[in-house]
Write a protein that holds these residues in place. Structure first.
Motif, short mmCIF file in Angstrom:
data_model
loop_
_atom_site.label_atom_id
_atom_site.label_comp_id
_atom_site.label_asym_id
_atom_site.label_seq_id
_atom_site.Cartn_x
_atom_site.Cartn_y
_atom_site.Cartn_z
N TYR A 87 0.83 -1.21 0.00
CA TYR A 87 0.00 0.00 0.00
C TYR A 87 0.87 1.25 0.00
CZ TYR A 87 -3.31 3.52 1.67
OH TYR A 87 -4.06 4.65 1.80
N ILE A 88 1.93 1.24 0.80
CA ILE A 88 2.83 2.41 0.86
C ILE A 88 3.53 2.61 -0.47
CG2 ILE A 88 4.94 3.29 1.94
CD1 ILE A 88 4.01 1.84 4.51
N LYS A 89 3.93 1.50 -1.08
CA LYS A 89 4.60 1.59 -2.37
C LYS A 89 3.66 2.14 -3.44
CE LYS A 89 7.41 -1.14 -5.55
NZ LYS A 89 7.95 -2.49 -5.86
N THR A 90 2.41 1.70 -3.44
CA THR A 90 1.43 2.20 -4.40
C THR A 90 1.11 3.66 -4.16
OG1 THR A 90 0.46 -0.01 -4.51
CG2 THR A 90 -0.87 1.79 -5.37
N MET A 91 0.96 4.04 -2.91
CA MET A 91 0.64 5.42 -2.58
C MET A 91 1.77 6.37 -2.95
SD MET A 91 -0.62 6.99 1.05
CE MET A 91 -2.20 6.18 0.88
N SER A 92 3.00 5.89 -2.80
CA SER A 92 4.14 6.75 -3.14
C SER A 92 4.17 7.04 -4.64
CB SER A 92 5.44 6.08 -2.71
OG SER A 92 5.65 4.87 -3.42
N ARG A 93 3.61 6.10 -5.43
CA ARG A 93 3.53 6.36 -6.87
C ARG A 93 2.44 7.39 -7.18
NH1 ARG A 93 3.79 0.18 -9.27
NH2 ARG A 93 5.97 -0.25 -8.71
N GLU A 94 1.34 7.28 -6.41
CA GLU A 94 0.24 8.21 -6.67
C GLU A 94 0.59 9.63 -6.25
OE1 GLU A 94 -3.02 6.58 -4.59
OE2 GLU A 94 -3.31 4.89 -5.97
N ILE A 95 1.26 9.78 -5.16
CA ILE A 95 1.62 11.11 -4.67
C ILE A 95 3.00 11.45 -5.22
CG2 ILE A 95 1.94 12.54 -2.64
CD1 ILE A 95 0.18 10.61 -1.11
N GLU A 96 3.03 12.00 -6.39
CA GLU A 96 4.30 12.33 -7.05
C GLU A 96 4.49 13.85 -7.05
OE1 GLU A 96 4.06 10.70 -10.91
OE2 GLU A 96 4.26 8.61 -10.25
N ILE A 97 5.72 14.27 -7.13
CA ILE A 97 6.05 15.70 -7.22
C ILE A 97 5.62 16.22 -8.59
CG2 ILE A 97 7.93 17.38 -7.18
CD1 ILE A 97 9.44 15.47 -5.33
N PHE A 98 4.99 17.39 -8.59
CA PHE A 98 4.51 17.98 -9.84
C PHE A 98 5.69 18.36 -10.73
CE2 PHE A 98 3.07 21.65 -12.37
CZ PHE A 98 2.03 21.06 -13.05
N ASP A 99 5.80 17.69 -11.90
CA ASP A 99 6.88 17.95 -12.85
C ASP A 99 6.26 18.17 -14.23
OD1 ASP A 99 9.15 18.14 -14.34
OD2 ASP A 99 9.90 16.12 -13.88
N PRO A 100 6.08 19.42 -14.64
CA PRO A 100 5.41 19.69 -15.94
C PRO A 100 6.17 19.12 -17.11
CG PRO A 100 6.36 21.69 -15.00
CD PRO A 100 6.47 20.66 -13.95
N PHE A 101 7.50 19.16 -17.08
CA PHE A 101 8.28 18.60 -18.20
C PHE A 101 8.02 17.10 -18.35
CE2 PHE A 101 10.80 22.40 -17.14
CZ PHE A 101 10.86 23.00 -18.38
N SER A 102 7.99 16.41 -17.22
CA SER A 102 7.74 14.97 -17.28
C SER A 102 6.34 14.66 -17.76
CB SER A 102 7.97 14.36 -15.89
OG SER A 102 7.67 12.98 -15.90
N ILE A 103 5.36 15.48 -17.33
CA ILE A 103 3.98 15.26 -17.74
C ILE A 103 3.82 15.43 -19.25
CG2 ILE A 103 1.64 16.17 -17.55
CD1 ILE A 103 2.31 16.88 -14.63
N LEU A 104 4.49 16.44 -19.81
CA LEU A 104 4.39 16.69 -21.25
C LEU A 104 5.37 15.84 -22.06
CD1 LEU A 104 4.01 20.59 -21.23
CD2 LEU A 104 2.22 18.86 -21.46
N GLY A 105 6.23 15.10 -21.38
CA GLY A 105 7.18 14.25 -22.09
C GLY A 105 8.32 15.01 -22.71
N LEU A 106 8.79 16.06 -22.03
CA LEU A 106 9.86 16.90 -22.54
C LEU A 106 11.06 16.84 -21.63
CD1 LEU A 106 7.71 20.05 -23.44
CD2 LEU A 106 8.59 18.35 -25.05
#
Length: 685
Positions: A87-106
């Motif tokens: 559960y902790i491992k799954t939650m750590s994936r869900e709560i990620e630091i906001f990274d706009p470059f990563s979101i847009l794939g740049l």
């Protein structure tokens, strides 16, 4: 909201940590104990022990041994911990630091033209007008649009590249390891938080402490009830005969809690007819005696009859409910007998002495229960002071075979044991009518039987003699040898349904006054513990006597070799009594085997207390002493106790059969070899 999510994410980590702190070391300890227990499983290989099934590791038995309440609880806790980790491992994936470059794939630092181009491409894929999927709409609004806005706004992009966040520098945040529902209840969160703290930090430890203390106040460290110890202490008497030890033993509080059912009345009445001869009832008034027997407390009646069923081997016909009670009684018997032994040798007088006669009776009862031999079989018959009891512990041996063998002048168990194996086989096959396979079983058991050797020394450390009031150090080495070469082993006990380790009791006693001066329990199973204890004891003893480092190292090395060779050190102290000559006896009694007990006589010369500085030893008038103050006594026949306090099931021997040594010495030292060996040294006229 983000802070609340971060706080809530810490709670599983907190719970996982609290669970792991006790569970991990407890699991490691349990596995180590299981491995150690497995290495100790050295048992008899005769056909009767194999048929008993207690050493057979069937699949069902292995599952039942593993699926205990404690093991299943431990397994459940480990499953919960694994779920928490996932559960902790799954939650750590869900709560990620906001990274706009990563979101847009740049790549970080991409140009504005590349950002717009990538945004248009993702819009075609996730925009609600292009993709009706609700999840795509959610991802586009919460991630893609937000990331594009953060990178196209010059101020937001500068803040992100400089501080890692579009809104600029972020303040320091602290999380609370509590679930989210405790932090999001308006107006009531404070009270709920207080209740949580009180429940977890105060009430839970208090409940655990109350449960532990209530259990510890009821049981001792040996899992025997305090009420049982109190009963044993007050019922123990100095003149308690071995046959009366049974009456004290069955009054344990554990046995008084055994359920009494009306359905057990008929099976118990049938059992009484089978074991009636062992109950010491007056046959002339048998009806009155039986009526008096049934008037006892029902739990006492049931316990005594079931113990007698074990002694007479009449347990096969017991009903299923009685079988359950029977196993319960036998499972707790070794622990209760050990505590009963301690109550016999516990200091009772001003000199700190216990009682010898009841101690011997407790060991005799323990031997008979483990080997399933009637107490009446210990009665002296045909020149054997121990009766036929030692013979009956051998596989395939019955009273009929014992009588046939006795016609060939083999009347004692020691005579049979000392025979050559081929001569013994011929006797048992030709005279006893046993088969070769049955004789092989007997040889296997005889090879398992321990042969004991005693080396005992009593002295006052740093002085030449023993004066009244001195603190006397008793130093004894007990050596065990077996025909199969083993040191520690489980005894041959096919009729005892549980695995039982051998234990020995070393007693230094004055049989004339019925006093036990010193006692200690000895085990040969744990060699590592014996090495540590012997090394430490020898080192402290040598340092106390003023020995140098080299002498101490040599003595410790010799002690280690002795322990590895099958010896165990008994080291203790007692206060010297008033001036006089004392004829003491050193006993080594086994709680599992019949006919293996050893004893040796030891005479001490206690000198009158002199003024400071005059501590010379005074020689006795009766005879000389050896070079180092050694005094030796020939023992009576092996396996006997002193005439005044031997088992009531053995007749007193004639006085002229006992050879008494007249030597007296200030310090006493004696060697005694087991299995019929005489004491080292010879008498001097």
């Amino acid at each position: 909201m983000a802070a609340s999510e971060e706080n809530s994410a810490l709670f599983p980590i907190f719970i996982l940590t609290i669970m792991a702190i006790p569970i991990v070391p407890y699991t490691i300890t349990k596995l180590c104990r299981a491995a150690s227990k497995k290495s100790k499983s050295i048992h008899c290989q005769c056909s009767e022990c194999s048929r008993s099934g207690k050493y057979h590791k069937s699949i069902f038995k292995r599952i039942s041994n593993v699926s205990t309440c404690s093991n299943m609880t431990l397994l459940l806790l480990w499953v919960i911990m694994i779920i928490l980790v996932y559960y902790i491992k799954t939650m750590s994936r869900e709560i990620e630091i906001f990274d706009p470059f990563s979101i847009l794939g740049l790549e970080p630092g991409a140009a504005e033209s590349e950002i717009k181009k990538k945004y248009r491409r993702l819009s075609i894929q996730y925009h609600p007008d292009k993709n009706p999927d609700p999840e795509a709409h959610k991802y586009f609004v919460e991630y893609i649009a937000k990331a594009y806005q953060a990178l196209t706004d010059p101020i937001a992009r500068e803040n992100y590249e400089k501080y890692g966040h579009p809104d600029g520098r972020q303040g320091f945040q602290m999380g609370i390891a509590l679930p989210q529902f405790l932090l999001n209840i308006d107006g009531a969160s404070g009270g709920i938080l207080l209740l949580w703290i009180v429940g977890v930090c105060i009430l839970l430890p208090l409940v655990i402490a109350v449960v532990y203390l209530s259990r510890s106040s009821k049981y001792t460290g040996n899992y025997v009830m305090h009420q049982t110890l109190s009963t044993y202490y007050y019922l123990m008497k100095p003149s308690l005969a071995p046959s009366k030890v049974m009456d004290v033993f069955i009054k344990a509080a554990e046995y008084m809690e055994i359920p009494v059912r009306r359905t057990d009345d008929e099976p118990l009445q049938k059992l009484l007819l089978l074991v009636r001869s062992e109950l010491n009832l007056d046959l002339k008034n048998i009806k009155q005696e039986q009526a008096k027997f049934w008037k006892q407390h029902p739990a006492l009646v049931k316990t005594e009859l079931l113990v007698q069923a074990q002694l007479t081997r009449e347990f096969a016909s017991l009903s299923p409910s009685l079988q359950s009670d029977f196993r319960r009684i036998l499972e707790t018997a070794p622990r209760l007998l050990e505590e009963l032994m301690k109550m016999a040798v516990i200091p009772r007088n001003a000199q700190g002495h216990g009682w010898l006669r009841p101690a011997i009776g407790v060991v005799e009862l323990s031997q008979c229960i483990i080997q399933a031999v009637p107490l009446s079989a210990r009665k002296s018959t045909g020149g054997s002071p121990e009766g036929i009891a030692p013979f009956l512990q051998l596989p395939h041996v019955s009273e009929t075979i014992i009588k046939k063998v006795a016609r060939k002048k083999v009347r004692t168990f020691q005579e049979l044991h000392d025979m050559d194996s081929q001569e013994r086989a011929d006797l048992l096959i030709q005279t006893g009518g046993l088969s070769s396979a049955e004789v092989q079983d007997i040889e296997t058991v005889l090879d398992m039987m321990p042969s004991l050797t005693l080396e005992v020394t009593c002295e006052t450390e740093g002085e030449e003699g023993i004066q009244e009031g001195d603190i006397v150090t008793i130093h004894a080495w007990i050596n065990v040898k077996r025909g199969n070469g083993l040191i520690g082993a489980l005894p041959h006990a096919p009729y005892y349904p549980f695995q039982k380790e051998e234990n020995y009791w070393f007693l230094l006693a004055d049989s004339t006054s019925n006093n036990v001066w010193f006692s200690q329990k000895v085990s040969f199973m744990d060699e590592a513990a014996a090495l540590t204890a012997a090394s430490k004891a020898i080192e402290e003893s040598m340092e106390g006597s003023g020995a140098n480092v080299k002498e101490t190292s040599r003595a410790v090395a010799e002690a280690v070799e002795k322990v590895k060779g099958g010896s165990r050190l008994v080291l203790g102290k007692f206060q010297a009594p008033s001036e006089g000559n004392y004829s003491l006896t050193c006993y080594c009694l086994c709680d599992s085997w019949l006919g293996c007990d050893r004893r040796t006589n030891l005479k001490l010369k206690i000198l009158k207390r002199t003024r400071a500085g005059t501590r010379g030893a005074v020689l006795a008038d009766e005879g000389p002493i050896t070079e180092d103050g050694v005094e030796e006594d020939e023992d009576n026949e092996d396996g006997e106790y002193d005439d005044d306090y031997e088992s009531e099931y053995s007749e007193d021997e004639e006085d002229d059969q006992n050879t008494k040594n007249k030597h007296q010495a200030a310090n006493g030292t004696v060697n005694k070899h087991g299995q019929g060996a005489e004491s080292s040294g010879s008498d001097e006229e």
